[in-house]
Design a protein around this motif. Structure first.
Motif, PDB file in Angstrom:
ATOM      1  N   CYS A  23      46.503  32.026  14.597  1.00  0.00           N
ATOM      2  CA  CYS A  23      45.093  32.382  14.604  1.00  0.00           C
ATOM      3  C   CYS A  23      44.429  31.855  13.335  1.00  0.00           C
ATOM      4  O   CYS A  23      44.857  32.168  12.231  1.00  0.00           O
ATOM      5  CB  CYS A  23      44.966  33.905  14.684  1.00  0.00           C
ATOM      6  N   CYS A  26      42.557  35.173  11.285  1.00  0.00           N
ATOM      7  CA  CYS A  26      43.291  36.142  10.455  1.00  0.00           C
ATOM      8  C   CYS A  26      44.587  35.567   9.909  1.00  0.00           C
ATOM      9  O   CYS A  26      45.313  36.232   9.191  1.00  0.00           O
ATOM     10  CB  CYS A  26      43.549  37.431  11.238  1.00  0.00           C
ATOM     11  N   CYS A  59      43.328  36.668  20.044  1.00  0.00           N
ATOM     12  CA  CYS A  59      44.285  37.211  19.086  1.00  0.00           C
ATOM     13  C   CYS A  59      44.213  38.741  19.139  1.00  0.00           C
ATOM     14  O   CYS A  59      43.141  39.311  19.019  1.00  0.00           O
ATOM     15  CB  CYS A  59      43.903  36.695  17.694  1.00  0.00           C
ATOM     16  N   CYS A  62      42.825  40.398  15.376  1.00  0.00           N
ATOM     17  CA  CYS A  62      41.425  40.385  14.945  1.00  0.00           C
ATOM     18  C   CYS A  62      40.446  40.160  16.103  1.00  0.00           C
ATOM     19  O   CYS A  62      39.244  40.136  15.903  1.00  0.00           O
ATOM     20  CB  CYS A  62      41.211  39.323  13.872  1.00  0.00           C
TER      21      CYS A  62
HETATM   22 ZN   LIG Z   1      43.506  36.765  14.490  1.00  0.00          ZN
END
Ligand SMILES: [Zn+2]
Length: 77
Positions: A23, A26, A59, A62
Motif C-alpha cells: 500500500c 500506509c 487496503c 487504511c
Molecule cells: Zn494502506
C-alpha cells in the motif's frame, strides 16, 4: 396509502485476497480486500432492486484503494 422510498448501500461480496499488495498510502504489505457493493432502491426499508454497483479493491488497514471495472473484478475473484 403512503409509500416510503429510499436507497441503501449493501456489501454484496467481500473477500480477502491471497496475493499481498504493497500500500502506497500506509506503507504496509497486506492481503487487500476485494469488495462488491451496491446501492439498492428500497421500498418500506426493504431493498428491492440494485441501482448502482461498485467494485473496489482496498487496503484493510487504511482503506486506501481503487475502483475496479466489473471485468477486472471477475478476473481477480
Ligand atoms: Zn494502506
Amino acid at each position: 396509502m403512503i409509500f416510503i422510498f429510499g436507497a441503501n448501500d449493501k456489501v454484496v461480496e467481500r473477500q480477502q485476497q491471497y496475493a499481498q499488495e504493497h500500500c502506497g498510502n500506509c506503507n504496509n504489505i497486506t492481503n487487500w480486500i476485494l469488495e462488491k457493493n451496491a446501492t439498492y432502491a428500497s421500498l418500506f426499508f426493504i431493498s428491492i432492486i440494485p441501482i448502482k454497483t461498485r467494485y473496489i479493491y482496498y487496503c484493510p488497514i487504511c482503506k486506501n484503494g481503487r475502483k475496479l471495472e466489473k471485468e477486472e473484478y471477475e478476473r481477480m475473484k
